[in-house]
Design a protein around this motif. Structure first.
Motif, PDB file in Angstrom:
ATOM      1  N   GLU A  93      -5.038   1.831  -9.005  1.00 10.14           N
ATOM      2  CA  GLU A  93      -5.065   3.163  -8.400  1.00 10.14           C
ATOM      3  C   GLU A  93      -4.816   3.101  -6.901  1.00 10.14           C
ATOM      4  O   GLU A  93      -4.213   3.992  -6.331  1.00 10.14           O
ATOM      5  CB  GLU A  93      -6.401   3.852  -8.683  1.00 10.14           C
ATOM      6  N   GLU A  94      -5.335   2.039  -6.266  1.00  4.93           N
ATOM      7  CA  GLU A  94      -5.093   1.862  -4.834  1.00  4.93           C
ATOM      8  C   GLU A  94      -5.265   0.394  -4.461  1.00  4.93           C
ATOM      9  O   GLU A  94      -5.818  -0.395  -5.214  1.00  4.93           O
ATOM     10  CB  GLU A  94      -6.004   2.744  -3.979  1.00  4.93           C
ATOM     11  N   LYS A 146       0.840  -1.210   0.000  1.00  5.69           N
ATOM     12  CA  LYS A 146       0.000   0.000   0.000  1.00  5.69           C
ATOM     13  C   LYS A 146       0.869   1.252   0.000  1.00  5.69           C
ATOM     14  O   LYS A 146       0.602   2.210  -0.731  1.00  5.69           O
ATOM     15  CB  LYS A 146      -0.920   0.024   1.218  1.00  5.69           C
ATOM     16  N   ARG A 155       1.260   4.248  -2.971  1.00  2.00           N
ATOM     17  CA  ARG A 155       1.168   5.682  -2.666  1.00  2.00           C
ATOM     18  C   ARG A 155       2.423   6.428  -3.120  1.00  2.00           C
ATOM     19  O   ARG A 155       2.338   7.499  -3.723  1.00  2.00           O
ATOM     20  CB  ARG A 155       0.958   5.872  -1.165  1.00  2.00           C
TER      21      ARG A 155
END
Length: 86
Positions: free
Chosen positions: A83-84, A8, A12
């Motif tokens: 995207e995430e 994660k 980012r």
């Protein structure tokens, strides 16, 4: 080490380093050398190459080759495919 948490953070940081710019396919792209030499990333990731391999295995990112080495692979593109991460 929590691999999911590391991945994660990697997602980012790739978005941050890409500076909001996407390639023609709509993906964020960052050179390995840029990621490896970033001070924030150096302090954040204890085992950056391992985190990259885990993210690639989960198909969150892609790059050419199996393992990236600083210096030899600085110009290799790391492409963010999501995207995430949940």
């Amino acid at each position: 080490m929590d691999v999911n948490h590391e991945v994660k953070l990697l997602v980012r940081e790739l978005k941050r380093l890409a500076d909001g710019k996407k390639n023609a396919d709509g993906n964020y792209v960052v050179k390995f050398g840029t990621l490896f030499n970033d001070d924030d990333c150096a302090n954040m990731f204890e085992a950056l190459v391992g985190t990259l391999r885990a993210a690639k295995r989960k198909k969150y990112i892609t790059y050419k080759g199996e393992m990236l080495l600083q210096g030899a692979h600085d110009d290799v593109d790391i492409v963010l495919l999501v995207e995430e991460v949940e």
